[in-house]
Design a protein around this motif. Structure first.
Motif, PDB file in Angstrom:
ATOM      1  N   ASP A 123      13.449  -0.186  -5.943  1.00  0.00           N
ATOM      2  CA  ASP A 123      13.057   1.169  -5.757  1.00  0.00           C
ATOM      3  C   ASP A 123      11.950   1.242  -4.815  1.00  0.00           C
ATOM      4  O   ASP A 123      10.603   1.003  -5.022  1.00  0.00           O
ATOM      5  CB  ASP A 123      12.773   1.705  -7.005  1.00  0.00           C
ATOM      6  CG  ASP A 123      12.542   3.427  -6.823  1.00  0.00           C
ATOM      7  OD1 ASP A 123      12.195   3.837  -5.740  1.00  0.00           O
ATOM      8  OD2 ASP A 123      12.419   4.050  -7.803  1.00  0.00           O
ATOM      9  N   LEU A 124      12.219   1.042  -3.546  1.00  0.00           N
ATOM     10  CA  LEU A 124      11.135   1.041  -2.149  1.00  0.00           C
ATOM     11  C   LEU A 124      10.230   2.146  -2.327  1.00  0.00           C
ATOM     12  O   LEU A 124       9.125   2.109  -2.153  1.00  0.00           O
ATOM     13  CB  LEU A 124      11.836   0.979  -1.099  1.00  0.00           C
ATOM     14  CG  LEU A 124      10.840   0.556   0.159  1.00  0.00           C
ATOM     15  CD1 LEU A 124      10.095  -0.552   0.018  1.00  0.00           C
ATOM     16  CD2 LEU A 124      11.706   0.434   1.520  1.00  0.00           C
ATOM     17  N   PHE A 125      10.708   3.280  -2.895  1.00  0.00           N
ATOM     18  CA  PHE A 125       9.712   4.747  -3.066  1.00  0.00           C
ATOM     19  C   PHE A 125       8.757   4.114  -3.872  1.00  0.00           C
ATOM     20  O   PHE A 125       7.646   4.336  -3.720  1.00  0.00           O
ATOM     21  CB  PHE A 125      10.652   5.955  -3.294  1.00  0.00           C
ATOM     22  CG  PHE A 125       9.860   6.933  -3.725  1.00  0.00           C
ATOM     23  CD1 PHE A 125       8.910   7.498  -3.131  1.00  0.00           C
ATOM     24  CD2 PHE A 125      10.430   7.473  -4.999  1.00  0.00           C
ATOM     25  CE1 PHE A 125       8.298   8.593  -3.742  1.00  0.00           C
ATOM     26  CE2 PHE A 125       9.713   8.441  -5.548  1.00  0.00           C
ATOM     27  CZ  PHE A 125       8.464   9.197  -4.756  1.00  0.00           C
ATOM     28  N   ALA A 126       9.342   3.766  -5.141  1.00  0.00           N
ATOM     29  CA  ALA A 126       8.266   3.859  -6.210  1.00  0.00           C
ATOM     30  C   ALA A 126       7.475   2.729  -6.036  1.00  0.00           C
ATOM     31  O   ALA A 126       6.382   2.625  -6.331  1.00  0.00           O
ATOM     32  CB  ALA A 126       9.144   3.646  -7.521  1.00  0.00           C
ATOM     33  N   LEU A 127       7.778   1.466  -5.357  1.00  0.00           N
ATOM     34  CA  LEU A 127       6.960   0.532  -5.242  1.00  0.00           C
ATOM     35  C   LEU A 127       6.015   0.865  -4.313  1.00  0.00           C
ATOM     36  O   LEU A 127       4.715   0.387  -4.621  1.00  0.00           O
ATOM     37  CB  LEU A 127       7.990  -0.451  -4.369  1.00  0.00           C
ATOM     38  CG  LEU A 127       7.203  -2.053  -4.532  1.00  0.00           C
ATOM     39  CD1 LEU A 127       7.205  -2.431  -5.862  1.00  0.00           C
ATOM     40  CD2 LEU A 127       8.342  -2.892  -3.851  1.00  0.00           C
ATOM     41  N   GLN A 128       6.310   1.530  -3.041  1.00  0.00           N
ATOM     42  CA  GLN A 128       4.905   2.264  -2.282  1.00  0.00           C
ATOM     43  C   GLN A 128       4.205   3.050  -2.859  1.00  0.00           C
ATOM     44  O   GLN A 128       2.902   3.045  -2.838  1.00  0.00           O
ATOM     45  CB  GLN A 128       5.567   2.838  -1.190  1.00  0.00           C
ATOM     46  CG  GLN A 128       4.653   3.199  -0.109  1.00  0.00           C
ATOM     47  CD  GLN A 128       4.308   2.149   0.738  1.00  0.00           C
ATOM     48  OE1 GLN A 128       4.992   1.580   1.634  1.00  0.00           O
ATOM     49  NE2 GLN A 128       3.097   1.966   0.921  1.00  0.00           N
ATOM     50  N   MET A 132       0.078   2.356  -3.798  1.00  0.00           N
ATOM     51  CA  MET A 132      -1.037   3.482  -3.521  1.00  0.00           C
ATOM     52  C   MET A 132      -2.032   3.612  -4.811  1.00  0.00           C
ATOM     53  O   MET A 132      -3.102   3.942  -4.503  1.00  0.00           O
ATOM     54  CB  MET A 132      -0.555   4.706  -2.987  1.00  0.00           C
ATOM     55  CG  MET A 132       0.212   4.331  -1.534  1.00  0.00           C
ATOM     56  SD  MET A 132       0.902   5.948  -1.099  1.00  0.00           S
ATOM     57  CE  MET A 132       1.375   5.537   0.793  1.00  0.00           C
ATOM     58  N   ALA A 133      -1.131   3.976  -5.773  1.00  0.00           N
ATOM     59  CA  ALA A 133      -2.035   4.269  -7.157  1.00  0.00           C
ATOM     60  C   ALA A 133      -2.995   3.185  -7.426  1.00  0.00           C
ATOM     61  O   ALA A 133      -4.143   3.350  -7.945  1.00  0.00           O
ATOM     62  CB  ALA A 133      -0.824   4.792  -8.047  1.00  0.00           C
ATOM     63  N   ASP A 134      -2.240   1.910  -7.256  1.00  0.00           N
ATOM     64  CA  ASP A 134      -3.060   0.849  -7.888  1.00  0.00           C
ATOM     65  C   ASP A 134      -4.444   0.812  -6.947  1.00  0.00           C
ATOM     66  O   ASP A 134      -5.575   0.273  -7.473  1.00  0.00           O
ATOM     67  CB  ASP A 134      -2.379  -0.559  -7.642  1.00  0.00           C
ATOM     68  CG  ASP A 134      -1.288  -0.784  -8.588  1.00  0.00           C
ATOM     69  OD1 ASP A 134      -1.502  -0.247  -9.907  1.00  0.00           O
ATOM     70  OD2 ASP A 134      -0.053  -1.411  -8.414  1.00  0.00           O
ATOM     71  N   LEU A 135      -4.294   0.963  -5.562  1.00  0.00           N
ATOM     72  CA  LEU A 135      -5.519   1.175  -4.771  1.00  0.00           C
ATOM     73  C   LEU A 135      -6.573   1.979  -5.445  1.00  0.00           C
ATOM     74  O   LEU A 135      -7.701   1.770  -5.549  1.00  0.00           O
ATOM     75  CB  LEU A 135      -5.220   1.272  -3.338  1.00  0.00           C
ATOM     76  CG  LEU A 135      -6.416   1.379  -2.436  1.00  0.00           C
ATOM     77  CD1 LEU A 135      -7.141   0.218  -2.276  1.00  0.00           C
ATOM     78  CD2 LEU A 135      -5.781   1.990  -1.179  1.00  0.00           C
ATOM     79  N   VAL A 136      -5.958   3.384  -5.340  1.00  0.00           N
ATOM     80  CA  VAL A 136      -6.984   4.354  -5.844  1.00  0.00           C
ATOM     81  C   VAL A 136      -7.687   4.124  -7.387  1.00  0.00           C
ATOM     82  O   VAL A 136      -8.940   4.427  -7.486  1.00  0.00           O
ATOM     83  CB  VAL A 136      -5.957   5.843  -6.070  1.00  0.00           C
ATOM     84  CG1 VAL A 136      -6.668   6.905  -6.599  1.00  0.00           C
ATOM     85  CG2 VAL A 136      -5.671   6.003  -4.588  1.00  0.00           C
ATOM     86  N   LEU A 137      -6.933   3.507  -8.231  1.00  0.00           N
ATOM     87  CA  LEU A 137      -7.407   3.074  -9.536  1.00  0.00           C
ATOM     88  C   LEU A 137      -7.872   1.796  -9.687  1.00  0.00           C
ATOM     89  O   LEU A 137      -8.730   1.638 -10.478  1.00  0.00           O
ATOM     90  CB  LEU A 137      -6.265   3.124 -10.531  1.00  0.00           C
ATOM     91  CG  LEU A 137      -5.389   4.452 -10.559  1.00  0.00           C
ATOM     92  CD1 LEU A 137      -4.166   4.032 -11.382  1.00  0.00           C
ATOM     93  CD2 LEU A 137      -6.343   5.353 -11.542  1.00  0.00           C
TER      94      LEU A 137
END
Length: 444
Positions: A123-128, A132-137
Protein backbone atom coordinates in the motif's frame (compact mmCIF):
# COMPACT_ATOMS: atom_id res chain seq x y z
CA UNK A 1 -16.23 -5.54 -10.92
CA UNK A 2 -13.56 -4.36 -8.50
CA UNK A 3 -10.43 -2.84 -10.00
CA UNK A 4 -6.88 -3.05 -8.70
CA UNK A 5 -4.16 -0.44 -8.54
CA UNK A 6 -0.73 -0.87 -10.12
CA UNK A 7 0.50 -2.78 -7.07
CA UNK A 8 -2.41 -5.21 -6.90
CA UNK A 9 -4.47 -3.57 -4.15
CA UNK A 10 -8.27 -3.72 -4.53
CA UNK A 11 -10.11 -0.44 -5.04
CA UNK A 12 -13.86 0.04 -4.68
CA UNK A 13 -14.63 1.37 -8.14
CA UNK A 14 -15.67 -0.11 -11.44
CA UNK A 15 -14.51 2.80 -13.58
CA UNK A 16 -11.11 2.52 -15.22
CA UNK A 17 -11.00 6.30 -15.73
CA UNK A 18 -11.38 6.77 -11.97
CA UNK A 19 -8.54 4.33 -11.37
CA UNK A 20 -6.30 6.24 -13.80
CA UNK A 21 -6.94 9.53 -11.99
CA UNK A 22 -6.29 7.86 -8.64
CA UNK A 23 -2.91 6.57 -9.86
CA UNK A 24 -1.97 10.01 -11.17
CA UNK A 25 -2.86 11.70 -7.88
CA UNK A 26 -1.01 9.06 -5.86
CA UNK A 27 2.10 9.59 -7.99
CA UNK A 28 1.93 13.33 -7.38
CA UNK A 29 1.61 12.65 -3.65
CA UNK A 30 4.59 10.31 -3.61
CA UNK A 31 6.74 12.70 -5.59
CA UNK A 32 5.37 15.69 -3.63
CA UNK A 33 4.74 17.48 -6.92
CA UNK A 34 2.09 19.95 -8.03
CA UNK A 35 -1.41 19.55 -6.58
CA UNK A 36 -2.60 15.98 -5.96
CA UNK A 37 -5.78 17.29 -4.30
CA UNK A 38 -6.89 19.04 -7.49
CA UNK A 39 -5.83 16.05 -9.57
CA UNK A 40 -7.94 13.67 -7.48
CA UNK A 41 -11.13 15.74 -7.39
CA UNK A 42 -12.44 14.64 -10.82
CA UNK A 43 -12.32 10.99 -9.73
CA UNK A 44 -14.58 11.73 -6.77
CA UNK A 45 -16.97 13.64 -9.02
CA UNK A 46 -17.11 10.69 -11.42
CA UNK A 47 -17.61 8.18 -8.59
CA UNK A 48 -18.76 9.83 -5.33
CA UNK A 49 -18.70 6.41 -3.64
CA UNK A 50 -15.03 5.75 -4.45
CA UNK A 51 -13.79 4.71 -1.01
CA UNK A 52 -10.05 4.64 -1.80
CA UNK A 53 -10.39 8.06 -3.40
CA UNK A 54 -11.89 9.54 -0.25
CA UNK A 55 -9.23 7.83 1.85
CA UNK A 56 -6.51 9.26 -0.36
CA UNK A 57 -8.06 12.71 -0.07
CA UNK A 58 -8.09 12.39 3.72
CA UNK A 59 -4.45 11.37 3.67
CA UNK A 60 -3.52 14.32 1.49
CA UNK A 61 -5.07 16.59 4.13
CA UNK A 62 -3.34 14.80 6.99
CA UNK A 63 0.04 14.91 5.25
CA UNK A 64 0.04 18.70 5.64
CA UNK A 65 0.74 18.07 9.37
CA UNK A 66 -1.51 20.99 10.17
CA UNK A 67 -4.48 21.10 12.53
CA UNK A 68 -6.23 23.56 10.23
CA UNK A 69 -7.07 20.83 7.72
CA UNK A 70 -8.30 18.17 10.14
CA UNK A 71 -12.00 19.03 9.51
CA UNK A 72 -11.51 18.40 5.79
CA UNK A 73 -9.87 15.07 6.55
CA UNK A 74 -12.81 14.11 8.75
CA UNK A 75 -15.23 14.99 5.97
CA UNK A 76 -13.36 12.73 3.54
CA UNK A 77 -13.34 9.85 6.01
CA UNK A 78 -17.06 10.31 6.60
CA UNK A 79 -17.63 10.13 2.83
CA UNK A 80 -15.61 6.92 2.67
CA UNK A 81 -17.64 5.39 5.49
CA UNK A 82 -20.94 6.40 3.84
CA UNK A 83 -20.06 4.86 0.47
CA UNK A 84 -22.55 2.47 -1.10
CA UNK A 85 -19.66 0.34 -2.36
CA UNK A 86 -18.54 -2.67 -0.34
CA UNK A 87 -15.11 -1.77 1.03
CA UNK A 88 -12.13 -4.00 0.37
CA UNK A 89 -10.17 -5.32 3.36
CA UNK A 90 -7.46 -2.73 2.77
CA UNK A 91 -10.02 0.08 2.71
CA UNK A 92 -11.64 -1.04 5.96
CA UNK A 93 -8.26 -1.25 7.67
CA UNK A 94 -7.11 2.11 6.36
CA UNK A 95 -10.33 3.87 7.34
CA UNK A 96 -9.98 2.62 10.91
CA UNK A 97 -6.32 3.66 11.02
CA UNK A 98 -6.85 7.21 9.76
CA UNK A 99 -9.78 8.12 12.01
CA UNK A 100 -7.72 8.80 15.17
CA UNK A 101 -5.35 11.08 13.25
CA UNK A 102 -8.24 13.12 11.90
CA UNK A 103 -9.46 13.48 15.49
CA UNK A 104 -6.04 14.76 16.58
CA UNK A 105 -4.37 11.56 17.83
CA UNK A 106 -1.57 10.97 15.35
CA UNK A 107 0.22 8.59 17.73
CA UNK A 108 -2.67 6.12 17.90
CA UNK A 109 -3.17 6.36 14.16
CA UNK A 110 0.51 5.67 13.62
CA UNK A 111 0.22 2.45 15.61
CA UNK A 112 -2.78 1.31 13.59
CA UNK A 113 -1.06 2.21 10.33
CA UNK A 114 1.91 0.11 11.41
CA UNK A 115 -0.32 -2.96 11.68
CA UNK A 116 -2.07 -2.03 8.43
CA UNK A 117 1.23 -2.05 6.60
CA UNK A 118 2.13 -5.48 7.92
CA UNK A 119 -1.07 -6.75 6.30
CA UNK A 120 -0.76 -4.51 3.23
CA UNK A 121 2.97 -3.87 2.65
CA UNK A 122 2.36 -2.82 -0.96
CA UNK A 123 0.00 0.00 0.00
CA UNK A 124 2.20 2.80 -1.30
CA UNK A 125 -0.16 5.51 -0.09
CA UNK A 126 -0.19 4.23 3.49
CA UNK A 127 3.57 3.66 3.39
CA UNK A 128 4.30 7.27 2.44
CA UNK A 129 1.77 8.71 4.88
CA UNK A 130 3.03 6.63 7.79
CA UNK A 131 6.61 7.55 6.92
CA UNK A 132 5.66 11.21 7.29
CA UNK A 133 4.01 10.52 10.64
CA UNK A 134 7.10 8.67 11.87
CA UNK A 135 9.10 11.81 11.12
CA UNK A 136 6.69 14.13 12.91
CA UNK A 137 6.51 11.81 15.91
CA UNK A 138 10.30 11.59 16.19
CA UNK A 139 10.68 7.86 15.46
CA UNK A 140 13.97 7.55 13.53
CA UNK A 141 14.32 3.78 13.75
CA UNK A 142 10.79 3.33 12.42
CA UNK A 143 11.62 5.69 9.55
CA UNK A 144 14.13 3.04 8.52
CA UNK A 145 12.60 -0.18 9.79
CA UNK A 146 8.99 0.33 8.75
CA UNK A 147 10.19 0.60 5.16
CA UNK A 148 12.48 -2.36 5.80
CA UNK A 149 9.47 -4.47 6.77
CA UNK A 150 7.88 -3.81 3.40
CA UNK A 151 10.93 -4.09 1.13
CA UNK A 152 10.76 -7.87 0.78
CA UNK A 153 7.32 -7.45 -0.83
CA UNK A 154 8.62 -5.11 -3.53
CA UNK A 155 10.76 -5.61 -6.62
CA UNK A 156 12.47 -3.18 -9.01
CA UNK A 157 9.77 -3.95 -11.60
CA UNK A 158 6.98 -2.60 -9.39
CA UNK A 159 5.50 0.85 -10.14
CA UNK A 160 6.47 3.10 -7.26
CA UNK A 161 9.49 1.05 -6.20
CA UNK A 162 11.70 4.12 -6.51
CA UNK A 163 9.58 5.96 -3.96
CA UNK A 164 10.09 3.10 -1.50
CA UNK A 165 13.85 3.41 -2.02
CA UNK A 166 13.66 7.16 -1.41
CA UNK A 167 11.82 6.65 1.87
CA UNK A 168 14.31 3.99 2.92
CA UNK A 169 17.15 6.39 2.11
CA UNK A 170 15.76 8.99 4.49
CA UNK A 171 15.24 6.40 7.23
CA UNK A 172 18.81 5.20 6.83
CA UNK A 173 20.11 8.76 7.04
CA UNK A 174 18.15 9.43 10.24
CA UNK A 175 19.83 6.34 11.73
CA UNK A 176 23.27 7.66 10.71
CA UNK A 177 23.78 5.06 7.97
CA UNK A 178 25.00 7.62 5.49
CA UNK A 179 26.68 5.36 2.92
CA UNK A 180 23.61 3.16 2.57
CA UNK A 181 21.35 6.23 2.51
CA UNK A 182 23.38 7.72 -0.31
CA UNK A 183 23.18 4.50 -2.28
CA UNK A 184 19.41 4.15 -1.84
CA UNK A 185 18.72 7.80 -2.68
CA UNK A 186 20.80 7.66 -5.83
CA UNK A 187 19.02 4.48 -6.91
CA UNK A 188 15.66 6.19 -6.36
CA UNK A 189 16.73 9.24 -8.34
CA UNK A 190 18.02 7.10 -11.17
CA UNK A 191 14.44 5.87 -11.52
CA UNK A 192 12.83 9.27 -11.08
CA UNK A 193 14.91 12.48 -10.88
CA UNK A 194 11.76 14.34 -9.72
CA UNK A 195 11.48 12.26 -6.51
CA UNK A 196 11.64 15.17 -4.05
CA UNK A 197 11.83 12.88 -1.01
CA UNK A 198 14.97 11.23 -2.37
CA UNK A 199 16.43 14.68 -3.13
CA UNK A 200 15.58 15.59 0.45
CA UNK A 201 17.27 12.44 1.77
CA UNK A 202 20.50 13.32 -0.03
CA UNK A 203 20.32 16.90 1.27
CA UNK A 204 20.14 15.45 4.79
CA UNK A 205 23.15 13.23 4.14
CA UNK A 206 25.24 16.25 3.13
CA UNK A 207 23.92 18.23 6.11
CA UNK A 208 24.69 15.55 8.65
CA UNK A 209 28.14 14.87 7.19
CA UNK A 210 28.99 18.54 7.46
CA UNK A 211 29.79 18.84 3.75
CA UNK A 212 28.56 22.34 2.88
CA UNK A 213 30.23 22.47 -0.51
CA UNK A 214 28.75 19.14 -1.57
CA UNK A 215 25.34 20.10 -0.22
CA UNK A 216 25.28 23.40 -2.07
CA UNK A 217 26.44 21.75 -5.28
CA UNK A 218 23.82 19.01 -4.97
CA UNK A 219 20.86 21.36 -4.49
CA UNK A 220 21.93 23.98 -7.02
CA UNK A 221 23.48 21.81 -9.74
CA UNK A 222 23.00 18.12 -9.00
CA UNK A 223 19.20 18.24 -8.96
CA UNK A 224 16.91 21.23 -9.48
CA UNK A 225 13.62 19.40 -10.10
CA UNK A 226 12.63 20.11 -6.50
CA UNK A 227 12.59 23.89 -6.95
CA UNK A 228 9.17 24.28 -8.58
CA UNK A 229 5.64 22.94 -8.13
CA UNK A 230 6.75 20.94 -5.16
CA UNK A 231 5.34 20.58 -1.66
CA UNK A 232 8.88 20.10 -0.29
CA UNK A 233 10.43 23.04 -2.13
CA UNK A 234 10.50 25.41 0.84
CA UNK A 235 12.06 22.74 3.03
CA UNK A 236 14.75 21.95 0.49
CA UNK A 237 15.45 25.69 0.17
CA UNK A 238 15.89 25.60 3.96
CA UNK A 239 18.46 22.84 3.55
CA UNK A 240 20.32 24.95 1.00
CA UNK A 241 20.25 27.90 3.42
CA UNK A 242 21.72 25.69 6.16
CA UNK A 243 24.60 24.79 3.87
CA UNK A 244 25.25 28.45 3.15
CA UNK A 245 25.10 29.06 6.91
CA UNK A 246 27.67 26.35 7.50
CA UNK A 247 29.87 27.96 4.85
CA UNK A 248 29.50 31.33 6.58
CA UNK A 249 27.78 33.04 3.65
CA UNK A 250 25.14 35.00 5.56
CA UNK A 251 24.19 37.12 2.56
CA UNK A 252 23.31 33.94 0.65
CA UNK A 253 21.30 32.63 3.62
CA UNK A 254 19.20 35.79 3.80
CA UNK A 255 18.77 35.84 0.03
CA UNK A 256 17.36 32.30 0.13
CA UNK A 257 15.08 33.22 3.01
CA UNK A 258 13.71 36.29 1.25
CA UNK A 259 13.32 34.53 -2.08
CA UNK A 260 11.84 31.19 -1.08
CA UNK A 261 11.12 30.81 2.65
CA UNK A 262 9.62 34.09 3.82
CA UNK A 263 5.87 33.72 4.52
CA UNK A 264 3.18 34.68 2.05
CA UNK A 265 -0.59 34.36 1.94
CA UNK A 266 -0.43 30.68 1.01
CA UNK A 267 2.22 29.61 3.55
CA UNK A 268 1.18 26.66 5.69
CA UNK A 269 2.71 25.24 8.85
CA UNK A 270 5.29 23.14 6.98
CA UNK A 271 6.66 26.32 5.38
CA UNK A 272 6.46 28.46 8.51
CA UNK A 273 8.47 25.89 10.47
CA UNK A 274 11.44 26.42 8.19
CA UNK A 275 11.16 30.18 8.52
CA UNK A 276 11.27 30.05 12.31
CA UNK A 277 14.10 27.52 12.38
CA UNK A 278 16.29 29.51 9.99
CA UNK A 279 15.81 32.95 11.54
CA UNK A 280 16.39 31.53 15.03
CA UNK A 281 19.66 29.91 13.93
CA UNK A 282 20.78 33.23 12.49
CA UNK A 283 19.98 34.97 15.76
CA UNK A 284 21.98 32.35 17.65
CA UNK A 285 24.91 33.26 15.42
CA UNK A 286 24.52 36.92 16.36
CA UNK A 287 23.14 37.92 12.96
CA UNK A 288 20.72 40.83 12.89
CA UNK A 289 17.92 39.57 10.63
CA UNK A 290 15.75 42.65 10.95
CA UNK A 291 12.44 43.16 12.71
CA UNK A 292 10.45 43.09 9.47
CA UNK A 293 11.32 39.44 8.77
CA UNK A 294 10.37 38.33 12.27
CA UNK A 295 7.18 40.37 12.34
CA UNK A 296 5.91 39.01 9.02
CA UNK A 297 6.62 35.45 10.14
CA UNK A 298 5.01 35.94 13.55
CA UNK A 299 1.92 37.46 11.96
CA UNK A 300 1.43 34.48 9.66
CA UNK A 301 1.90 32.07 12.57
CA UNK A 302 -0.78 33.93 14.51
CA UNK A 303 -3.15 33.42 11.59
CA UNK A 304 -2.30 29.75 11.22
CA UNK A 305 -1.23 28.26 14.55
CA UNK A 306 -3.57 25.87 16.35
CA UNK A 307 -1.83 25.10 19.67
CA UNK A 308 -2.11 21.71 21.30
CA UNK A 309 -1.81 19.40 18.33
CA UNK A 310 1.90 19.33 17.51
CA UNK A 311 4.74 20.05 19.91
CA UNK A 312 7.00 20.68 16.94
CA UNK A 313 4.68 23.22 15.29
CA UNK A 314 3.86 24.98 18.54
CA UNK A 315 7.49 25.47 19.55
CA UNK A 316 8.34 27.01 16.18
CA UNK A 317 5.28 29.25 16.32
CA UNK A 318 6.46 30.48 19.72
CA UNK A 319 9.97 31.15 18.40
CA UNK A 320 8.51 33.50 15.80
CA UNK A 321 6.66 35.45 18.50
CA UNK A 322 9.82 35.68 20.59
CA UNK A 323 11.89 36.77 17.62
CA UNK A 324 9.38 39.48 16.72
CA UNK A 325 9.35 40.80 20.27
CA UNK A 326 5.55 40.59 20.38
CA UNK A 327 4.76 40.24 24.07
CA UNK A 328 1.11 39.73 23.24
CA UNK A 329 1.99 36.98 20.76
CA UNK A 330 4.39 35.31 23.19
CA UNK A 331 1.85 35.33 26.00
CA UNK A 332 -0.97 34.08 23.78
CA UNK A 333 1.08 31.19 22.41
CA UNK A 334 2.63 30.20 25.74
CA UNK A 335 -0.74 30.37 27.49
CA UNK A 336 -2.43 28.31 24.79
CA UNK A 337 0.21 25.61 25.11
CA UNK A 338 -0.03 25.58 28.90
CA UNK A 339 -3.84 25.36 28.76
CA UNK A 340 -3.93 22.13 26.74
CA UNK A 341 -5.46 19.43 28.98
CA UNK A 342 -2.96 16.68 29.71
CA UNK A 343 -5.34 14.00 28.45
CA UNK A 344 -5.74 15.79 25.12
CA UNK A 345 -2.09 16.71 24.58
CA UNK A 346 0.10 14.99 21.99
CA UNK A 347 1.71 12.61 24.48
CA UNK A 348 4.27 11.76 25.64
CA UNK A 349 6.26 14.92 25.04
CA UNK A 350 3.83 17.70 25.92
CA UNK A 351 5.20 18.39 29.39
CA UNK A 352 8.70 18.69 27.96
CA UNK A 353 7.36 20.87 25.14
CA UNK A 354 5.97 23.33 27.68
CA UNK A 355 9.32 23.29 29.48
CA UNK A 356 11.03 24.01 26.18
CA UNK A 357 8.64 26.91 25.60
CA UNK A 358 9.57 28.32 28.98
CA UNK A 359 13.27 28.00 28.15
CA UNK A 360 12.88 29.73 24.78
CA UNK A 361 10.98 32.57 26.44
CA UNK A 362 13.84 32.91 28.92
CA UNK A 363 16.28 33.22 26.01
CA UNK A 364 14.18 35.96 24.44
CA UNK A 365 14.09 37.85 27.75
CA UNK A 366 17.87 37.68 28.08
CA UNK A 367 17.72 35.17 30.96
CA UNK A 368 20.29 32.98 29.27
CA UNK A 369 21.35 31.08 32.39
CA UNK A 370 17.75 30.04 33.03
CA UNK A 371 17.36 28.99 29.41
CA UNK A 372 20.46 26.79 29.46
CA UNK A 373 19.50 25.17 32.76
CA UNK A 374 15.96 24.43 31.60
CA UNK A 375 17.04 23.00 28.24
CA UNK A 376 19.87 20.82 29.55
CA UNK A 377 17.72 17.97 30.93
CA UNK A 378 15.57 17.99 27.79
CA UNK A 379 18.35 17.49 25.26
CA UNK A 380 18.37 13.72 25.55
CA UNK A 381 14.60 13.39 25.56
CA UNK A 382 14.24 15.21 22.28
CA UNK A 383 12.87 12.50 20.00
CA UNK A 384 9.27 13.12 20.97
CA UNK A 385 9.75 16.72 19.91
CA UNK A 386 9.57 15.38 16.37
CA UNK A 387 11.32 16.27 13.16
CA UNK A 388 14.66 15.19 11.80
CA UNK A 389 18.07 15.22 13.46
CA UNK A 390 18.87 18.43 11.61
CA UNK A 391 15.70 20.07 12.91
CA UNK A 392 16.05 18.85 16.49
CA UNK A 393 19.61 20.20 16.68
CA UNK A 394 18.01 23.61 17.24
CA UNK A 395 17.50 22.69 20.91
CA UNK A 396 21.17 21.83 21.41
CA UNK A 397 22.33 24.95 19.60
CA UNK A 398 20.06 27.14 21.71
CA UNK A 399 21.26 25.58 24.97
CA UNK A 400 24.89 26.01 23.93
CA UNK A 401 24.47 29.64 22.91
CA UNK A 402 22.44 30.41 26.04
CA UNK A 403 25.25 29.00 28.19
CA UNK A 404 27.79 31.08 26.28
CA UNK A 405 25.81 34.29 26.67
CA UNK A 406 25.26 33.55 30.36
CA UNK A 407 29.00 33.23 30.89
CA UNK A 408 28.60 29.61 31.98
CA UNK A 409 31.90 28.43 30.53
CA UNK A 410 31.62 24.92 31.96
CA UNK A 411 28.23 24.22 30.38
CA UNK A 412 29.17 25.87 27.11
CA UNK A 413 32.36 23.84 26.77
CA UNK A 414 30.55 20.63 27.79
CA UNK A 415 27.85 21.11 25.18
CA UNK A 416 30.35 22.14 22.55
CA UNK A 417 32.47 19.06 23.33
CA UNK A 418 29.37 16.88 23.03
CA UNK A 419 28.58 18.51 19.72
CA UNK A 420 32.08 17.98 18.37
CA UNK A 421 32.22 14.40 19.61
CA UNK A 422 29.21 13.41 17.60
CA UNK A 423 29.98 15.36 14.46
CA UNK A 424 28.76 15.53 11.79
CA UNK A 425 25.34 15.29 13.46
CA UNK A 426 25.82 18.71 15.02
CA UNK A 427 27.80 20.17 12.16
CA UNK A 428 26.03 23.53 12.20
CA UNK A 429 27.48 24.46 15.59
CA UNK A 430 29.10 27.91 15.49
CA UNK A 431 32.84 28.28 16.03
CA UNK A 432 33.97 28.61 19.62
CA UNK A 433 33.43 32.11 21.00
CA UNK A 434 34.26 33.63 24.36
CA UNK A 435 31.23 33.94 26.65
CA UNK A 436 30.02 37.59 26.73
CA UNK A 437 28.12 39.46 29.37
CA UNK A 438 24.39 38.77 29.47
CA UNK A 439 22.51 40.59 26.74
CA UNK A 440 19.16 40.66 24.99
CA UNK A 441 18.31 38.36 22.09
CA UNK A 442 19.87 40.51 19.37
CA UNK A 443 22.67 42.07 21.38
CA UNK A 444 25.23 39.27 21.26
Amino acid sequence: MTLHDARGESLSTEQSAVLAIYEQSLDLFNSLRMDPVAALQPALEMDPDFISGHLLMAGLMLSAIDAQVLPQARDSLAAAAASRHVPAARERSLLAALRPWAEGDMGRSNELLGRHLIDHPRDLFALQLTHMADLVLGQPTLLRDRIGRALAHWSPADPGYGYVLGMHAFGLEECNEYARALQAAEAALDRNPADAWAVHALAHVHEMQGSAEDGIRWLTQGNTHWQQDNMLAVHNWWHLALQYLRAGDIDAVLAVYDRAIAPHAGSMALDLLDGSALLWRLELRGTEVGEARWQALAARWREWARPGWSTFNDTHALLAQIGSGSQEGIQAMASAMAAVPADDAPAPWWRQACATASAMCAFGEGRFGDCAQQLLPLLHHELGYGGSQAQRSLLHLTAMEAARRAGDCAMYEALRSESAARLPAQGDAPPARRPPQQAALRAA
